[in-house]
Design an enzyme around this catalytic site. Structure first.
Site, PDB file in Angstrom:
ATOM      1  CB  CYS A  75       6.923  -3.803   2.002  1.00 33.91           C
ATOM      2  SG  CYS A  75       7.274  -2.227   2.761  1.00 33.91           S
ATOM      3  NE  ARG A 123       4.384   2.394  10.030  1.00 32.46           N
ATOM      4  CZ  ARG A 123       4.869   3.041   8.985  1.00 32.46           C
ATOM      5  NH1 ARG A 123       5.311   4.260   9.139  1.00 32.46           N
ATOM      6  NH2 ARG A 123       4.928   2.456   7.816  1.00 32.46           N
ATOM      7  CD  GLN A 161       2.720   3.711   4.715  1.00 27.57           C
ATOM      8  OE1 GLN A 161       2.625   2.509   4.486  1.00 27.57           O
ATOM      9  NE2 GLN A 161       3.866   4.312   4.939  1.00 27.57           N
ATOM     10  CG  ASP A 221       2.441   1.194   0.506  1.00 24.25           C
ATOM     11  OD1 ASP A 221       3.491   1.806   0.243  1.00 24.25           O
ATOM     12  OD2 ASP A 221       2.405   0.015   0.896  1.00 24.25           O
ATOM     13  CG  HIS A 233       5.611  -1.855  -2.551  1.00 21.29           C
ATOM     14  ND1 HIS A 233       4.457  -1.796  -1.816  1.00 21.29           N
ATOM     15  CD2 HIS A 233       6.626  -1.600  -1.688  1.00 21.29           C
ATOM     16  CE1 HIS A 233       4.771  -1.534  -0.551  1.00 21.29           C
ATOM     17  NE2 HIS A 233       6.072  -1.414  -0.446  1.00 21.29           N
ATOM     18  CE  LYS A 267      13.166   7.719   5.215  1.00 17.56           C
ATOM     19  NZ  LYS A 267      12.103   8.537   5.716  1.00 17.56           N
ATOM     20  CG  HIS A 301       9.590   0.436  -0.573  1.00 22.58           C
ATOM     21  ND1 HIS A 301       8.993  -0.516   0.205  1.00 22.58           N
ATOM     22  CD2 HIS A 301      10.821  -0.030  -0.853  1.00 22.58           C
ATOM     23  CE1 HIS A 301       9.850  -1.525   0.389  1.00 22.58           C
ATOM     24  NE2 HIS A 301      10.968  -1.248  -0.241  1.00 22.58           N
TER      25      HIS A 301
END
Ligand SMILES: [Zn+2]
Ligand SMILES: [Zn+2]
Length: 578
Positions: A270, A299, A317, A319, A321, A405, A451
């Site tokens: 992020c 992670r 991911q 990913d 935003h 979420k 997100h």
């Protein structure tokens, strides 16, 4: 307990009766129903899976004498006397005593067990379709300081058909297990030299991943996303600002020193996209801004929880935003949902639902922000989901720390559930990173952040696909799309020319030039789950044709190579599932 649980629980009594009849020194401890079956834990029992048929036979014999479960109420003293040789049951009796509950025993045939109840009637007629499945070690009450017990797992159903269906799915799941199949097909390795949970995508797996990434990048460009690349490490202060350092620390790796300053390997992407947004001025007319990246994040997962591709120590991911105005949140959210539904269709996932994950109301300090902001975000998500008439379940305690979420819950070909993508509405990070746009009146205003990672982790997604497809990837994703099989050495050059022709047209093809029989070559291509095989011998060479076969064993006969390529390209472009 529901009916099926009662049946399962009753069968666990029967298991204990059979085990203690065969091994009188064994001490039954606890035997609850679980999802898909039941288990019973025993102390002082040393057996192997080879003993399971013997136990099953005993169960079948004993159950004939069971007409019902008779409840007997006893005093603590009596109960303790009865179970004086079994300190596990004594421990349970003492707990029941403390809670003030009555102590009840249930007698069926000659077997008596300490139990709260929840049985079926007429066991001799109803406990028929059961199977013992496996043996495992389990600590008493799940605590590793306690003694290790022997756990026997079993399952039971009300009909033969239901039992057979379940056993079939179980066997199929074993065959499809991506840890086994993914290795056999050569998709990935997890070398101990690199470290647990640190998988390497080998060429075939890397091809699948690259095709998925190419596809999602192109699709997202069509949907107005802009792609970026960002570093894998950054100053620790980035994640202090985002709140991860405070609330997500147990999943993060320790900081490293660079020029005497703390840097982190990124656990989440992020802040990188916040920086992209912040690097330019935005007016209300520029929004929404959609920044995307297939970003690898690191992670910490406990060693015991690592599992093949689905639980690893880094994930990639899909990913993105989305920075938007408050009046755009619902439409943007709907746009993401539309994209997710499209993706699931392309991958052939028909069975899925959404889960609205909320804060744990008892642990609000684990989350950022005020109640008002949380309700606001929740409201937007629900409005979007309702507008599309999608069904969803609400679950408390599964939210991200910065906002509620919506999770995508996928069911695979064997009806097993996987948590995959997620979409989150966030009012918090724009505040923390001081993000702005210039509103209609020329004043600075805060954007809202969405997100989203529809597939979630590409590693996990490919693990799921391996099991969903049982390794038979659709042609567009297959690492090798065509195997060209020369019948004799004479035909090798012709075969090579065909392979080169295919490769030049961006089709992934190989020539099987081994000195093997045609049968062996066909068998190996089928085992590798290669969608198409082109057999070429003297006849094909003379006519300039190929003989097409598929991995299911279908023989299509002779055709011109150009016709084959045309049909194949169509199949690839349409992402046909095959
Ligand atoms: Zn019971
Ligand atoms: Zn994010």
């Amino acid at each position: 307990m529901d009916k099926l649980d009662n049946l399962r629980h009753s069968t666990s009594h029967l298991l204990a009766a059979a085990v203690t009849s065969l091994w009188p020194e064994a001490k039954p401890t606890l035997g609850p129903p679980i999802e898909n079956g039941f288990y019973y834990d025993f102390a002082d029992l040393k057996i192997s899976e080879e003993d399971l048929p013997k136990i099953e036979a005993k169960m079948k014999q004993i159950v004939k004498t069971w007409n019902g479960f008779e409840k007997i109420e006893v005093s603590t003293v009596e109960a303790k006397k009865m179970f004086k040789d079994n300190h596990f049951k004594i421990e349970l009796i003492e707990e029941i005593e403390k809670s003030g509950e009555k102590i009840t025993l249930y007698e069926s045939g000659k077997f008596i067990d300490l139990c709260r109840g929840g049985h079926i009637d007429k066991p001799s007629q109803k406990i028929k379709y059961f199977k013992l499945l496996s043996i495992a070690g389990a600590y008493w009450r799940g605590n590793e300081k306690n003694p290790m017990l022997t756990r026997i797992y079993g399952t039971v159903f009300p009909s033969k058909k239901k039992l057979d269906d379940y056993l079939f799915r179980l066997a199929e799941a074993k065959k499809r297990d991506h840890r086994k199949l993914g290795k056999e097909l050569g998709f990935f390795i997890i070398p101990d030299e690199v470290g647990p949970g640190l998988l390497i995508w080998t060429p075939k797996g890397a091809t699948i991943r690259r095709e998925i990434e190419k596809f999602i990048v192109q699709e997202q460009i069509k949907r107005g996303y802009q792609h970026v690349y960002s570093p894998h490490i950054g100053r620790k202060s980035l994640w202090v600002t985002s709140g991860h350092w405070d609330l997500y620390k147990d999943k993060m790796y320790a900081p490293m020193k660079i020029d005497k300053e703390d840097y982190l390997v990124k656990p989440m992407n992020c802040p990188m996209h916040m920086m992209v947004y912040k690097s330019a001025l935005h007016s209300y007319r520029d929004l929404p801004v959609r920044i995307a990246e297939n970003a690898t994040v690191y992670r910490y997962e406990k060693t015991g929880e690592l599992s093949g591709m689905v639980r690893v120590r880094y994930i990639t991911q899909d990913d993105s935003h989305i920075f938007c105005r408050e009046d755009q949140v619902i439409d943007e959210f709907i746009g993401v949902l539309d994209y997710i539904i499209y993706l699931l269709r392309v991958f052939g996932i028909k069975n899925y639902y959404f889960r609205l994950s909320l804060r744990d109301p008892k642990n609000k300090d684990k989350y950022l922000g005020s109640d008002k902001v949380w309700y606001q975000a929740e409201e937007k998500i629900e409005a979007a989901v309702r507008k599309l008439n999608l069904s969803y379940q609400k679950v408390e305690g599964e939210a991200a720390f910065y906002g509620p979420k919506l999770d995508v819950m996928v069911k695979d070909a064997l009806d097993r559930e996987w948590q995959c993508g997620t979409i989150q509405v966030d009012f918090m990070l724009p505040e923390r990173f001081q993000l702005e746009y210039i509103d209609k009146k020329g004043k600075p205003a805060r954007p809202v952040l969405i997100h989203r990672a529809p597939l979630g982790s590409i590693e996990r997604w490919v693990g799921l696909l391996i099991e969903h497809y049982a390794g038979n990837f659709p042609v567009w994703l297959s690492p090798i799309q065509v195997a060209v099989l020369p019948i004799t050495e004479r035909n090798l050059e012709y075969a090579q020319n065909i392979t080169n022709n295919l490769i030049n047209q961006e089709i992934r093809a190989v020539t099987d030039d081994r000195r093997e029989t045609l049968q062996a070559k066909i068998r190996d291509a089928q085992l590798a789950k290669t969608p198409y095989m082109l057999v070429v011998g003297d006849k094909e060479e003379k006519d300039g044709t190929v003989s097409k076969r598929d991995r299911k064993g279908k023989d299509y006969g002779l055709l011109k190579i150009d016709d084959f390529i045309l049909a194949l390209k169509k199949e690839i472009n349409e992402k046909t599932l095959g």
